[in-house]
Motif scaffolding. Structure first.
Motif, PDB file in Angstrom:
ATOM      1  N   LEU A 103       0.812  -1.219   0.000  1.00 20.12           N
ATOM      2  CA  LEU A 103       0.000   0.000   0.000  1.00 20.12           C
ATOM      3  C   LEU A 103       0.847   1.271   0.000  1.00 20.12           C
ATOM      4  CD1 LEU A 103      -2.809  -1.052   2.488  1.00 20.12           C
ATOM      5  CD2 LEU A 103      -3.142  -0.390   0.088  1.00 20.12           C
ATOM      6  N   SER A 104       2.024   1.224   0.597  1.00 15.11           N
ATOM      7  CA  SER A 104       2.854   2.428   0.679  1.00 15.11           C
ATOM      8  C   SER A 104       3.700   2.649  -0.570  1.00 15.11           C
ATOM      9  CB  SER A 104       3.750   2.382   1.919  1.00 15.11           C
ATOM     10  OG  SER A 104       4.663   1.311   1.850  1.00 15.11           O
ATOM     11  N   GLY A 107       3.409   5.826  -2.333  1.00 20.41           N
ATOM     12  CA  GLY A 107       2.707   6.716  -1.415  1.00 20.41           C
ATOM     13  C   GLY A 107       3.669   7.315  -0.409  1.00 20.41           C
ATOM     14  N   THR A 126      -0.063   6.823   3.726  1.00 22.83           N
ATOM     15  CA  THR A 126      -1.013   7.344   2.755  1.00 22.83           C
ATOM     16  C   THR A 126      -0.652   6.707   1.425  1.00 22.83           C
ATOM     17  OG1 THR A 126      -1.192   9.430   3.958  1.00 22.83           O
ATOM     18  CG2 THR A 126      -1.955   9.422   1.668  1.00 22.83           C
ATOM     19  N   ASP A 127      -1.636   6.066   0.793  1.00 19.93           N
ATOM     20  CA  ASP A 127      -1.344   5.367  -0.468  1.00 19.93           C
ATOM     21  C   ASP A 127      -1.207   6.366  -1.623  1.00 19.93           C
ATOM     22  OD1 ASP A 127      -3.912   5.925  -1.604  1.00 19.93           O
ATOM     23  OD2 ASP A 127      -4.722   3.977  -1.015  1.00 19.93           O
ATOM     24  N   TYR A 129      -3.060   7.197  -3.842  1.00 14.05           N
ATOM     25  CA  TYR A 129      -4.309   7.852  -4.214  1.00 14.05           C
ATOM     26  C   TYR A 129      -4.865   8.739  -3.101  1.00 14.05           C
ATOM     27  CZ  TYR A 129      -3.602   4.495  -7.820  1.00 14.05           C
ATOM     28  OH  TYR A 129      -3.029   3.773  -8.832  1.00 14.05           O
ATOM     29  N   TRP A 133      -4.136   4.859   5.595  1.00  8.67           N
ATOM     30  CA  TRP A 133      -4.266   3.502   6.110  1.00  8.67           C
ATOM     31  C   TRP A 133      -3.502   3.362   7.419  1.00  8.67           C
ATOM     32  CZ3 TRP A 133      -7.115  -0.203   3.501  1.00  8.67           C
ATOM     33  CH2 TRP A 133      -7.453   0.081   2.181  1.00  8.67           C
TER      34      TRP A 133
END
Length: 143
Positions: A103-104, A107, A126-127, A129, A133
Motif C-alpha cells: 500500500l505504501s 505513497g 497514505t497510499d 491515491y 491507512w
C-alpha cells in the motif's frame, strides 16, 4: 485475511461524538484511553491530556468504530478528506508487513511499522491515491 475497520479523527470532539454513536449503536466501549495515559502525555497541556487518544466501539459482530482527537500540538491539521483512515487488522506480523509495503509503494509512510506502546505491531501510511491507512497486528489476538 485482514479485516477493515474505520478510524475517525476529530478536532477535540471525540468523546462527544462517541457518546452520540454509543446512543445510536448501543454497546460498551471496548477501549477509551486519554492522552494523559500515554508515555508522552505529561508533555501535553492539561486540556490536551484529557482528550481522547483512542476509543473503540463495537458496532457489529466484526466491526469496530474507532477514533482519536487529532491534536494540532502533535502536528495534525484536519481538513475534509483526512479525517478518517481505513485500518487493516491483520492475522500475522508478516501479513502486516506485506500489506504495508504494497500500500505504501508510491505513497508516503507517516509512521513506519514498529512495536507500539499498547502492544500491537502498527504503522500508518497514505497510499498513492491519498487514502490514509493504519496497519495493525495484535500480538495477543486469539487464534
Amino acid at each position: 485475511m485482514a479485516t477493515v475497520q474505520p478510524y475517525l479523527n476529530f478536532p477535540g470532539t471525540t468523546e462527544e461524538a462517541f457518546t452520540f454513536y454509543q446512543s445510536v449503536f448501543g454497546g460498551e466501549f471496548q477501549a477509551m484511553q486519554r492522552f494523559k495515559d500515554t508515555p508522552e502525555g505529561d508533555k501535553l497541556s492539561e486540556e490536551e491530556q484529557e482528550m481522547i487518544m483512542h476509543v473503540a466501539l463495537p458496532i457489529g459482530p466484526h466491526t469496530l468504530l474507532m477514533a482519536t482527537d487529532a491534536l494540532p500540538s502533535m502536528g495534525f491539521t484536519l481538513t475534509p478528506g483526512n479525517n478518517f483512515s481505513l485500518t487493516l487488522i491483520t492475522e500475522s506480523k508478516e501479513e502486516a508487513e506485506r500489506l504495508f509495503s504494497a500500500l505504501s509503494a508510491g505513497g508516503q509512510v507517516t509512521m513506519p511499522l514498529a512495536d507500539a506502546f499498547w502492544g500491537d505491531y502498527f504503522g500508518m501510511l497514505t497510499d498513492p491515491y491519498g487514502i490514509q491507512w493504519m496497519i495493525s497486528y495484535d500480538y495477543n489476538q486469539k487464534a
